[in-house]
Structure formats: C-alpha cells, structure tokens
Design a protein around this motif. Structure first.
Motif, PDB file in Angstrom:
ATOM      1  N   TYR A   1      36.667  33.012  40.478  1.00 37.76           N
ATOM      2  CA  TYR A   1      37.013  33.916  41.371  1.00 37.76           C
ATOM      3  C   TYR A   1      36.676  33.429  42.921  1.00 37.76           C
ATOM      4  O   TYR A   1      35.601  32.909  43.206  1.00 37.76           O
TER       5      TYR A   1
ATOM      6  N   ALA B   1      34.420  39.815  40.591  1.00 36.17           N
ATOM      7  CA  ALA B   1      35.219  38.953  39.654  1.00 36.17           C
ATOM      8  C   ALA B   1      35.013  39.945  38.267  1.00 36.17           C
ATOM      9  O   ALA B   1      36.238  39.720  37.511  1.00 36.17           O
ATOM     10  N   LYS B   2      34.229  40.687  38.075  1.00 32.76           N
ATOM     11  CA  LYS B   2      34.426  41.243  36.763  1.00 32.76           C
ATOM     12  C   LYS B   2      35.427  42.390  36.901  1.00 32.76           C
ATOM     13  O   LYS B   2      36.294  42.826  35.854  1.00 32.76           O
ATOM     14  N   ASN B   3      35.340  43.029  38.091  1.00 35.83           N
ATOM     15  CA  ASN B   3      36.344  44.135  38.298  1.00 35.83           C
ATOM     16  C   ASN B   3      37.890  43.449  38.186  1.00 35.83           C
ATOM     17  O   ASN B   3      38.747  44.450  37.758  1.00 35.83           O
TER      18      ASN B   3
ATOM     19  N   HIS C   1      36.639  35.232  35.603  1.00 36.86           N
ATOM     20  CA  HIS C   1      35.317  34.599  35.487  1.00 36.86           C
ATOM     21  C   HIS C   1      34.707  34.134  36.876  1.00 36.86           C
ATOM     22  O   HIS C   1      35.464  34.045  37.704  1.00 36.86           O
ATOM     23  N   GLU C   2      33.470  34.308  36.752  1.00 33.94           N
ATOM     24  CA  GLU C   2      32.848  33.764  38.445  1.00 33.94           C
ATOM     25  C   GLU C   2      33.492  32.673  38.937  1.00 33.94           C
ATOM     26  O   GLU C   2      33.472  32.745  39.889  1.00 33.94           O
TER      27      GLU C   2
ATOM     28  N   LYS D   1      30.087  38.659  41.767  1.00 31.62           N
ATOM     29  CA  LYS D   1      29.858  39.015  40.205  1.00 31.62           C
ATOM     30  C   LYS D   1      30.724  40.374  39.845  1.00 31.62           C
ATOM     31  O   LYS D   1      31.548  40.323  38.933  1.00 31.62           O
ATOM     32  N   ARG D   2      30.254  41.335  40.708  1.00 30.14           N
ATOM     33  CA  ARG D   2      30.809  42.554  40.396  1.00 30.14           C
ATOM     34  C   ARG D   2      32.224  42.515  40.513  1.00 30.14           C
ATOM     35  O   ARG D   2      33.195  43.113  39.857  1.00 30.14           O
TER      36      ARG D   2
ATOM     37  N   THR E   1      40.620  48.440  34.993  1.00 30.97           N
ATOM     38  CA  THR E   1      40.191  48.973  33.517  1.00 30.97           C
ATOM     39  C   THR E   1      40.019  50.350  33.322  1.00 30.97           C
ATOM     40  O   THR E   1      40.160  50.783  32.176  1.00 30.97           O
TER      41      THR E   1
ATOM     42  N   ASN F   1      38.808  41.102  36.354  1.00 34.72           N
ATOM     43  CA  ASN F   1      38.750  40.413  35.031  1.00 34.72           C
ATOM     44  C   ASN F   1      38.903  39.100  34.887  1.00 34.72           C
ATOM     45  O   ASN F   1      39.582  38.198  34.448  1.00 34.72           O
TER      46      ASN F   1
END
Lengths: 172, 124
Positions: free
Chosen positions: A58, A48-50, A54-55, A45-46, A11, A52
């Motif tokens: 991932y 998975a967010k990176n 959901h946990e 978590k980080r 992103t 895009n």
C-alpha cells in the motif's frame, strides 16, 4: 469515477439486498469517496485493509493529488493481465472486490495497454517511419528538383507592355 | 505524358539548351520564316478596359472578347447564362493564345538545339 472504484472495492456492500430499505455505507456517492490521506501508521494500516492490500503493497498518492488514501497501484493496462485466468468478471479481467487503479477508465482493454511489450522494437519503428515517410517526401523533393512542373509555353503575351508579339502567319 | 518525360530527360542531360520557364522568346521572331510574321493585333484599348474594370492580368489579346462578355453580363443580369456564347468565344480565344505560346516554346526549343549544334561545330 472514484465512486465507481469504491463500489467495486469496498467490502461493506457485499451483502446488500437489492431492494433493502436498510441504509448502508455505499448507498450514496459521497460514501464512495476515499478517506483522508493517512498520516499515522495506524491510519495506513486501516486504509490498506480497506482496499484489500497488504501494508507492504500500500502506497497512497501524494497528499496534494486529491485521491485521499486511495492506493497508488502499478500503472499497468488491463491488457497485460493473464488472459487465461478464470476471472469473476472476464470481460474486464477483474475479480470481485479487487482494488482498481485510480485511472482504470483509461487503462481498460479498449483504451491504453500501458506496460504491454510492443511487437516491434523502438529502433525498428523509427526505421519503418523514416523509410516510409522518407520515400514519400524524398520522391516529392526529387520530383521538384528534376521534374519540370510547368507547362511548355512561353510567357503570356500582354500587348500593352510595349513589346511586339507575332502570330505564326507570314505577311503577304 | 511522353512530353513530360522527354522534357525531364532533356532538362537533366542538356539544361543549358532548354527554354527557360515563363520567359519570352529570345531569338529574332522572323528567323526562319519566308518574309515577316504578322503582328498580333490588340483591339480593346486601355481606356475601355479600365472603364469595364477588367482585371489587369486579363489585358491580353482576348480582352475585346472579355469586354463583349462583360457588356452582355451587364445587360442581361441576373440571367447570365444567356452570355454563354460570349464566354465560349473568350475560351476559344484563350485556347488559341495558349497554342501560340506553345508554338513559341517549341520554336525556342528547336532554335536552341540548332544553336547547340552550331556551338559544337564552332568548338570542334
């Protein structure tokens, strides 16, 4: 290849100017590399967010795979995706910022349609293969068995092997 | 074509009375002729053939023409196209040799058919 994936998946390169002199992450191919394999829950978590995700979606590749924290996505070819959805990138059936499979260079529509239901069943394919090649090899085999594959002549006549050979003229 | 079909048919229906592949004729060579047949004459000698290094599979009744060809080639080399008359002579001789073998095959086939009729008459 990994760099290419990160280019479309991160992103932080969204709002870059084309001729911006400001340095940003993603400028260099080393910045597109995946991070280290996530050990703790916080790192997962980080990551998975990176990407895009959901946990619950991932799952990284195994640590010895060399993909770092890159997510292990379902092994499905691009051909299996909905052809009528209005994608941002319709020729690749891809949305902007969408996380790609790690082997997307193989799963494109011009390559391997993994997971696509086949037109014929496996049994039908086997039947078609066996009948076509069975006909070809079987007819060859039968022709070897029953067709005389030699010229209608007797053995070649060699004068020095001690036998007498004759013409078809009679002696006067 | 027709010859092949006929041989196919006869070999499947009547295999015992068909000539064997690549075999010499089995009947008396003079059977059915008015008098004796002429013998084929070998003109080249083994010594000449060895000297000219003619391969052994070519030591047939055309070998003297092969010797002429080899001699011509040795004389005019590298202008070997000048030997095309000699090469044609070898080819014609081989064709005649082939025709003799075909005739022998057909003679063998007909004599086997004759033998078949005789065997059937003897059995009946």
């Amino acid at each position: 290849m990994t760099c290419y994936m990160r280019l479309f998946s991160n992103t932080h390169i969204l709002r870059r100017g084309l001729h911006s002199s400001v340095s940003f992450k993603g400028h260099w191919n080393k910045d597109w590399m995946p991070n280290q394999y996530p050990e703790s829950e916080e790192e997962r978590k980080r990551s998975a967010k990176n990407y895009n995700l959901h946990e619950s979606e991932y799952t990284p590749y195994k640590d010895d795979h060399g993909y770092g924290d890159y997510p292990k996505l379902p092994y499905l070819g691009v051909a299996t995706r909905d052809p009528f959805y209005p994608y941002d990138n319709p020729e690749h059936r891809r949305n902007f910022n969408e996380t790609l499979h790690a082997e997307i260079d193989m799963l494109g529509e011009d390559r391997y349609d993994a997971g696509m239901p086949s037109r014929f069943s496996k049994g039908y394919m086997l039947w078609a293969f066996v009948s076509v090649f069975g006909f070809l090899f079987g007819s060859c085999y039968l022709s070897i068995l029953y067709l005389p594959s030699y010229q209608p002549v007797t053995a070649k006549q060699y004068p020095l092997d001690g036998k007498t050979h004759y013409t078809f003229e009679t002696r006067k | 074509m027709g010859n092949l079909l006929l041989r196919t048919w006869e070999q499947s229906t009547d295999p015992e009375y068909q000539p064997k592949y690549d075999a010499p004729p089995s009947f008396d060579p003079h059977l059915g002729f008015q008098g004796k047949r002429e013998e084929r004459v070998m003109i080249a000698t083994e010594q000449e053939l060895r000297a000219a290094k003619i391969p052994k599979e070519d030591w047939d009744y055309c070998a003297h023409h092969r010797l002429d060809l080899a001699r011509c080639r040795a004389d005019v080399f590298p202008f070997v196209w000048k030997c095309r008359d000699e090469a044609a002579t070898v080819s014609h001789c081989l064709k005649d040799d082939w025709i003799i073998r075909m005739k022998e095959y057909e003679r063998e086939r007909r004599l086997l058919q004759r033998k078949k009729i005789q065997d059937q008459a003897a059995a009946a």
